[in-house]
Write a protein that holds these residues in place. Structure first.
Motif, PDB file in Angstrom:
ATOM      1  N   MET A   1       0.635  -1.094   0.116  1.00  0.00           N
ATOM      2  CA  MET A   1      -0.149  -0.181   0.032  1.00  0.00           C
ATOM      3  C   MET A   1       0.898   1.295   0.001  1.00  0.00           C
ATOM      4  SD  MET A   1      -2.661   1.535   2.949  1.00  0.00           S
ATOM      5  CE  MET A   1      -1.190   1.739   3.759  1.00  0.00           C
ATOM      6  N   LYS A   2       1.841   1.448   0.829  1.00  0.00           N
ATOM      7  CA  LYS A   2       2.840   2.424   1.027  1.00  0.00           C
ATOM      8  C   LYS A   2       3.385   2.611  -0.484  1.00  0.00           C
ATOM      9  CE  LYS A   2       4.157   3.081   5.818  1.00  0.00           C
ATOM     10  NZ  LYS A   2       5.303   2.495   6.783  1.00  0.00           N
ATOM     11  N   GLU A   3       3.801   1.655  -1.072  1.00  0.00           N
ATOM     12  CA  GLU A   3       4.571   1.636  -2.309  1.00  0.00           C
ATOM     13  C   GLU A   3       3.586   2.208  -3.270  1.00  0.00           C
ATOM     14  OE1 GLU A   3       7.314   1.195  -3.505  1.00  0.00           O
ATOM     15  OE2 GLU A   3       7.079   1.228  -5.574  1.00  0.00           O
ATOM     16  N   ALA A   4       2.293   2.037  -3.486  1.00  0.00           N
ATOM     17  CA  ALA A   4       1.624   2.778  -4.267  1.00  0.00           C
ATOM     18  C   ALA A   4       1.121   4.416  -4.101  1.00  0.00           C
ATOM     19  CB  ALA A   4      -0.061   2.008  -4.437  1.00  0.00           C
ATOM     20  N   LEU A   5       1.045   4.490  -2.614  1.00  0.00           N
ATOM     21  CA  LEU A   5       0.746   5.914  -2.219  1.00  0.00           C
ATOM     22  C   LEU A   5       1.987   6.827  -2.351  1.00  0.00           C
ATOM     23  CD1 LEU A   5      -1.414   5.293   0.983  1.00  0.00           C
ATOM     24  CD2 LEU A   5      -2.297   6.127  -1.306  1.00  0.00           C
ATOM     25  N   ARG A   6       2.979   6.261  -2.235  1.00  0.00           N
ATOM     26  CA  ARG A   6       4.263   7.214  -2.507  1.00  0.00           C
ATOM     27  C   ARG A   6       4.342   7.879  -3.963  1.00  0.00           C
ATOM     28  NH1 ARG A   6       9.205   5.723  -4.637  1.00  0.00           N
ATOM     29  NH2 ARG A   6       9.306   3.951  -5.311  1.00  0.00           N
ATOM     30  N   HIS A   7       3.564   7.181  -4.912  1.00  0.00           N
ATOM     31  CA  HIS A   7       3.422   7.825  -6.222  1.00  0.00           C
ATOM     32  C   HIS A   7       2.652   8.965  -6.407  1.00  0.00           C
ATOM     33  CE1 HIS A   7       6.225   4.980  -7.938  1.00  0.00           C
ATOM     34  NE2 HIS A   7       5.726   3.989  -7.147  1.00  0.00           N
ATOM     35  N   LEU A   8       1.663   9.311  -5.425  1.00  0.00           N
ATOM     36  CA  LEU A   8       0.842  10.394  -5.352  1.00  0.00           C
ATOM     37  C   LEU A   8       1.535  11.850  -4.763  1.00  0.00           C
ATOM     38  CD1 LEU A   8      -2.321  10.815  -5.553  1.00  0.00           C
ATOM     39  CD2 LEU A   8      -2.418  10.422  -3.094  1.00  0.00           C
ATOM     40  N   PRO A   9       1.595  12.636  -5.697  1.00  0.00           N
ATOM     41  CA  PRO A   9       2.366  13.905  -5.510  1.00  0.00           C
ATOM     42  C   PRO A   9       1.597  14.669  -4.474  1.00  0.00           C
ATOM     43  CG  PRO A   9       1.528  13.924  -7.605  1.00  0.00           C
ATOM     44  CD  PRO A   9       1.286  12.792  -7.162  1.00  0.00           C
ATOM     45  N   TRP A  10       1.868  15.422  -3.636  1.00  0.00           N
ATOM     46  CA  TRP A  10       1.191  16.549  -2.722  1.00  0.00           C
ATOM     47  C   TRP A  10       1.374  17.700  -2.988  1.00  0.00           C
ATOM     48  CZ3 TRP A  10       3.158  13.979   2.549  1.00  0.00           C
ATOM     49  CH2 TRP A  10       2.816  12.993   2.899  1.00  0.00           C
ATOM     50  N   PRO A  11       0.284  18.853  -3.124  1.00  0.00           N
ATOM     51  CA  PRO A  11       0.867  20.138  -2.929  1.00  0.00           C
ATOM     52  C   PRO A  11       1.423  20.547  -1.625  1.00  0.00           C
ATOM     53  CG  PRO A  11      -1.653  19.540  -2.531  1.00  0.00           C
ATOM     54  CD  PRO A  11      -1.194  18.234  -2.610  1.00  0.00           C
ATOM     55  N   VAL A  12       1.835  21.750  -1.607  1.00  0.00           N
ATOM     56  CA  VAL A  12       2.414  22.171  -0.296  1.00  0.00           C
ATOM     57  C   VAL A  12       1.910  23.346  -0.055  1.00  0.00           C
ATOM     58  CG1 VAL A  12       4.484  22.631   0.902  1.00  0.00           C
ATOM     59  CG2 VAL A  12       4.622  20.906  -0.964  1.00  0.00           C
ATOM     60  N   THR A  13       1.273  23.490   1.141  1.00  0.00           N
ATOM     61  CA  THR A  13       0.541  24.638   1.630  1.00  0.00           C
ATOM     62  C   THR A  13       0.784  25.171   3.125  1.00  0.00           C
ATOM     63  OG1 THR A  13      -1.546  23.714   2.584  1.00  0.00           O
ATOM     64  CG2 THR A  13      -1.279  24.203   0.129  1.00  0.00           C
ATOM     65  N   LEU A  14       0.369  26.043   3.462  1.00  0.00           N
ATOM     66  CA  LEU A  14       0.492  26.450   4.810  1.00  0.00           C
ATOM     67  C   LEU A  14      -1.105  26.478   5.244  1.00  0.00           C
ATOM     68  CD1 LEU A  14       3.531  29.025   5.324  1.00  0.00           C
ATOM     69  CD2 LEU A  14       3.307  26.390   5.535  1.00  0.00           C
ATOM     70  N   ILE A  15      -1.337  26.066   6.447  1.00  0.00           N
ATOM     71  CA  ILE A  15      -2.608  26.436   6.988  1.00  0.00           C
ATOM     72  C   ILE A  15      -2.467  27.459   7.920  1.00  0.00           C
ATOM     73  CG2 ILE A  15      -4.651  25.724   8.376  1.00  0.00           C
ATOM     74  CD1 ILE A  15      -4.368  22.898   7.064  1.00  0.00           C
ATOM     75  N   GLY A  16      -2.904  28.769   7.987  1.00  0.00           N
ATOM     76  CA  GLY A  16      -2.605  29.800   8.940  1.00  0.00           C
ATOM     77  C   GLY A  16      -4.084  29.854   9.729  1.00  0.00           C
ATOM     78  N   THR A  17      -3.653  30.025  11.170  1.00  0.00           N
ATOM     79  CA  THR A  17      -4.756  30.085  12.026  1.00  0.00           C
ATOM     80  C   THR A  17      -4.364  31.189  12.859  1.00  0.00           C
ATOM     81  OG1 THR A  17      -3.682  28.505  13.388  1.00  0.00           O
ATOM     82  CG2 THR A  17      -5.600  27.759  12.266  1.00  0.00           C
ATOM     83  N   TYR A  18      -5.298  31.758  13.791  1.00  0.00           N
ATOM     84  CA  TYR A  18      -5.235  32.851  14.670  1.00  0.00           C
ATOM     85  C   TYR A  18      -5.913  32.796  15.772  1.00  0.00           C
ATOM     86  CZ  TYR A  18      -4.365  37.775  16.067  1.00  0.00           C
ATOM     87  OH  TYR A  18      -4.153  38.714  16.700  1.00  0.00           O
ATOM     88  N   GLN A  19      -5.442  32.442  16.899  1.00  0.00           N
ATOM     89  CA  GLN A  19      -6.204  32.204  18.202  1.00  0.00           C
ATOM     90  C   GLN A  19      -5.494  32.950  19.527  1.00  0.00           C
ATOM     91  OE1 GLN A  19      -5.834  28.239  19.891  1.00  0.00           O
ATOM     92  NE2 GLN A  19      -7.809  28.400  20.753  1.00  0.00           N
ATOM     93  N   GLU A  20      -6.388  33.718  20.087  1.00  0.00           N
ATOM     94  CA  GLU A  20      -6.076  34.618  21.232  1.00  0.00           C
ATOM     95  C   GLU A  20      -4.835  35.252  20.970  1.00  0.00           C
ATOM     96  OE1 GLU A  20      -5.712  31.460  24.124  1.00  0.00           O
ATOM     97  OE2 GLU A  20      -8.094  31.414  24.177  1.00  0.00           O
ATOM     98  N   GLY A  21      -4.620  35.953  19.899  1.00  0.00           N
ATOM     99  CA  GLY A  21      -3.761  36.986  19.325  1.00  0.00           C
ATOM    100  C   GLY A  21      -2.280  36.228  18.930  1.00  0.00           C
ATOM    101  N   ARG A  22      -2.627  34.931  18.809  1.00  0.00           N
ATOM    102  CA  ARG A  22      -1.337  34.124  18.105  1.00  0.00           C
ATOM    103  C   ARG A  22      -1.718  33.707  16.682  1.00  0.00           C
ATOM    104  NH1 ARG A  22       2.423  30.779  20.848  1.00  0.00           N
ATOM    105  NH2 ARG A  22       2.816  30.042  18.775  1.00  0.00           N
TER     106      ARG A  22
END
Ligand SMILES: Cc1cc2nc3c(=O)[nH]c(=O)nc-3n(C[C@H](O)[C@H](O)[C@H](O)COP(=O)(O)O)c2cc1C
Length: 159
Positions: A1-22
């Motif tokens: 299973m791992k062998e097949a899944l490693r052929h799937l390319p991934w996008p690269v994003t950042l998830i931004g959050t803002y909580q209690e001033g951070r």
């Protein structure tokens, strides 16, 4: 299973959050558009992430689509937790004001997508958050997106 899944390319994003001033940034590849009308995006986030707490508490997030010259930012935000370090300060990233949510947006990425959480569903060891797109901003329209495959950074190459 791992062998097949490693052929799937991934996008690269950042998830931004803002909580209690951070403001926090987390690298995320399990991100996809899932509906045109209304425009919906899904992000899959493990419950142990600092980002997970912020998503549950604030129900808002920003997705920043990264360019190849931002791989170092993705590396840092993908191995350090906002619980232990202020990543925005440590990286000295430039931000711009959001339109509809409270999360500041990354100034130099390809595009930012502002989302409000409309649902969340458990998915094995992650939780899928569905976000409705409430605003967006394209900043580098000609840039190619950064990708990852086999835990190596890469670049999208049109045919
Ligand atoms: C390329 C890459 C992609 C990642 N994608 C995800 C993802 O989709 N979901 C997730 O929960 N963690 C993902 N991670 C791991 C988080 O970015 C990492 O655990 C981070 O330190 C969590 O930050 P936080 O605790 O500040 O939220 C990814 C890491 C890398 C390097």
């Amino acid at each position: 299973m791992k062998e097949a899944l490693r052929h799937l390319p991934w996008p690269v994003t950042l998830i931004g959050t803002y909580q209690e001033g951070r403001h926090n940034l987390m690298t995320a590849s399990w991100v996809s558009q899932v509906s045109f009308q209304p425009p919906l995006i899904m992000v899959s986030v493990a419950p142990e992430r600092y980002t997970y707490q912020a998503l549950m508490a604030t129900r808002e997030f920003a997705v920043s689509i990264l360019a190849p010259d931002q791989a170092e930012i993705a590396q840092f935000c993908g191995e350090r937790s906002g619980r232990e370090v202020d990543k925005v300060k440590a990286l000295n990233v430039k931000v711009v004001p959001p339109q509809e949510i409270k999360v500041p947006l990354l100034a130099d990425c390809i595009a930012n997508i502002e989302c409000r959480v409309v649902a969340h569903h458990p998915a094995g060891d992650h939780v899928i958050f569905i976000g409705e797109v409430v605003a967006s901003r394209v900043q580098r329209p000609e840039e190619r997106p950064l990708l990852m495959k086999d835990w190596r950074w890469g670049v999208y190459q049109p045919l």
